[in-house]
Write a protein that holds these residues in place. Structure first.
Motif, PDB file in Angstrom:
ATOM      1  N   GLU A  82      -2.026  -5.867   3.859  1.00 17.46           N
ATOM      2  CA  GLU A  82      -0.725  -5.175   3.434  1.00 17.46           C
ATOM      3  C   GLU A  82      -0.107  -6.462   2.097  1.00 17.46           C
ATOM      4  O   GLU A  82       0.320  -5.352   1.362  1.00 17.46           O
ATOM      5  N   THR A  83      -0.785  -7.104   2.244  1.00 21.08           N
ATOM      6  CA  THR A  83      -0.443  -7.877   0.756  1.00 21.08           C
ATOM      7  C   THR A  83      -0.558  -7.575  -0.746  1.00 21.08           C
ATOM      8  O   THR A  83       0.157  -7.019  -1.519  1.00 21.08           O
ATOM      9  N   LEU A  84      -1.829  -6.721  -0.260  1.00 26.90           N
ATOM     10  CA  LEU A  84      -2.684  -6.480  -1.760  1.00 26.90           C
ATOM     11  C   LEU A  84      -2.098  -5.321  -1.818  1.00 26.90           C
ATOM     12  O   LEU A  84      -1.936  -4.637  -2.411  1.00 26.90           O
ATOM     13  N   ARG A  85      -2.081  -4.753  -0.187  1.00 28.08           N
ATOM     14  CA  ARG A  85      -1.096  -2.968  -0.764  1.00 28.08           C
ATOM     15  C   ARG A  85       0.474  -3.142  -1.270  1.00 28.08           C
ATOM     16  O   ARG A  85       0.718  -1.425  -1.779  1.00 28.08           O
ATOM     17  N   TYR A  88      -0.359  -3.584  -4.563  1.00 28.48           N
ATOM     18  CA  TYR A  88      -0.163  -2.211  -5.804  1.00 28.48           C
ATOM     19  C   TYR A  88       0.412  -1.160  -5.633  1.00 28.48           C
ATOM     20  O   TYR A  88       0.269  -0.399  -6.890  1.00 28.48           O
ATOM     21  N   GLY A  89       1.296  -1.171  -4.608  1.00 26.24           N
ATOM     22  CA  GLY A  89       2.230  -0.258  -4.397  1.00 26.24           C
ATOM     23  C   GLY A  89       3.032  -0.276  -5.339  1.00 26.24           C
ATOM     24  O   GLY A  89       3.962   0.361  -5.683  1.00 26.24           O
ATOM     25  N   TRP A  90       3.771  -1.752  -5.430  1.00 23.77           N
ATOM     26  CA  TRP A  90       5.080  -2.133  -5.929  1.00 23.77           C
ATOM     27  C   TRP A  90       4.778  -2.454  -7.490  1.00 23.77           C
ATOM     28  O   TRP A  90       5.717  -1.540  -7.956  1.00 23.77           O
ATOM     29  N   LYS A  91       3.697  -2.534  -8.166  1.00 18.46           N
ATOM     30  CA  LYS A  91       3.557  -2.288 -10.192  1.00 18.46           C
ATOM     31  C   LYS A  91       3.302  -1.285  -9.758  1.00 18.46           C
ATOM     32  O   LYS A  91       3.383  -0.510 -11.105  1.00 18.46           O
ATOM     33  N   GLY A  92       2.104  -0.114  -9.109  1.00 21.51           N
ATOM     34  CA  GLY A  92       1.857   1.274  -9.150  1.00 21.51           C
ATOM     35  C   GLY A  92       3.391   2.155 -10.101  1.00 21.51           C
ATOM     36  O   GLY A  92       3.176   2.221 -10.363  1.00 21.51           O
ATOM     37  N   ASN A  93       4.519   2.280  -8.893  1.00 20.24           N
ATOM     38  CA  ASN A  93       5.422   2.551  -9.039  1.00 20.24           C
ATOM     39  C   ASN A  93       6.424   2.595  -9.992  1.00 20.24           C
ATOM     40  O   ASN A  93       6.696   2.817 -10.524  1.00 20.24           O
ATOM     41  N   LEU A  94       6.865   1.117  -9.713  1.00 15.27           N
ATOM     42  CA  LEU A  94       7.075   0.715 -11.205  1.00 15.27           C
ATOM     43  C   LEU A  94       6.514   0.987 -12.830  1.00 15.27           C
ATOM     44  O   LEU A  94       7.478   0.840 -13.329  1.00 15.27           O
ATOM     45  N   ALA A 100      -3.173   2.603  -9.678  1.00 16.26           N
ATOM     46  CA  ALA A 100      -2.391   1.470  -8.515  1.00 16.26           C
ATOM     47  C   ALA A 100      -1.752   1.839  -7.800  1.00 16.26           C
ATOM     48  O   ALA A 100      -1.863   1.139  -6.298  1.00 16.26           O
ATOM     49  N   LEU A 101      -1.024   2.872  -7.514  1.00 14.87           N
ATOM     50  CA  LEU A 101      -0.148   3.622  -6.647  1.00 14.87           C
ATOM     51  C   LEU A 101      -1.054   3.783  -5.325  1.00 14.87           C
ATOM     52  O   LEU A 101      -1.412   4.188  -4.316  1.00 14.87           O
ATOM     53  N   PHE A 102      -2.407   5.009  -6.249  1.00 16.32           N
ATOM     54  CA  PHE A 102      -3.545   5.666  -4.993  1.00 16.32           C
ATOM     55  C   PHE A 102      -4.284   4.666  -4.716  1.00 16.32           C
ATOM     56  O   PHE A 102      -4.461   4.226  -2.963  1.00 16.32           O
ATOM     57  N   VAL A 103      -4.563   3.343  -5.328  1.00 14.94           N
ATOM     58  CA  VAL A 103      -4.936   1.984  -4.214  1.00 14.94           C
ATOM     59  C   VAL A 103      -4.281   2.282  -3.069  1.00 14.94           C
ATOM     60  O   VAL A 103      -4.513   1.011  -2.204  1.00 14.94           O
ATOM     61  N   SER A 104      -2.932   1.489  -3.325  1.00  5.64           N
ATOM     62  CA  SER A 104      -2.224   1.493  -3.054  1.00  5.64           C
ATOM     63  C   SER A 104      -1.971   2.275  -0.737  1.00  5.64           C
ATOM     64  O   SER A 104      -2.440   1.881   0.016  1.00  5.64           O
TER      65      SER A 104
END
Length: 160
Positions: A82-85, A88-94, A100-104
């Motif tokens: 969950e921390t990784l998700r 990666y979601g936070w950084k991929g979106n921003l 990165a968002l796909f990895v999330s």
């Protein structure tokens, strides 16, 4: 005076015209970012509640020792995923990065499986666990939809 105002306008990037500078528009999803933020806090509370419920189950209920150890190890794995998700979601979106968002979104699948495990497949499932995991799965559903939409927006944009 007008010349000074014009120079100040270009010195402040949040007030300048994006087309005049050749910048790309901001494509990040605000609702997705809000969900990531809320999910981070919710998962922290979820993790603490699960640990306390495992202590309760270990003391009060006839919980087999091997199953309790397995559930705690899976909870630690769940926390790491969950921390990784969220990272990666936070950084991929921003940063407007599709990969990165796909990895999330890809890490969302094992997180959802672990949430379903805690929802249905434990030795003892408390009502509080049922409610907490159901809310977590709702977060995951919304994040999946918004994540896929944001990935498609990033992929269609001409960002170099």
């Amino acid at each position: 005076m007008a010349d000074v105002c014009l120079r100040l306008q270009y010195a402040c990037p949040w007030q300048s015209n994006m087309a005049a500078h050749g910048r790309q528009p901001v494509l990040s999803s605000t609702p997705l970012q809000i969900l990531f933020h809320l999910n981070g806090w919710y998962f922290a509370a979820f993790f603490v509640a699960e640990i306390l419920m495992f202590i309760y189950k270990g003391v009060i209920l006839p919980y087999p020792q091997d199953n309790l150890i397995l559930d705690v190890v899976l909870l630690l794995l769940f926390s790491g995923l969950e921390t990784l998700r969220l990272f990666y979601g936070w950084k991929g979106n921003l940063c407007q990065r599709s990969l990165a968002l796909f990895v999330s979104v890809a890490i969302l699948v094992p997180c959802a499986v672990l949430s379903v495990y805690y929802l249905l497949l434990q030795t003892f499932v408390l009502r509080l666990e049922f409610v907490l995991n159901a809310v977590l799965l709702c977060f995951y559903g919304f994040e999946l939809v918004l994540g896929v939409m944001t990935i498609s927006i990033f992929s269609r944009a001409n960002i170099y």
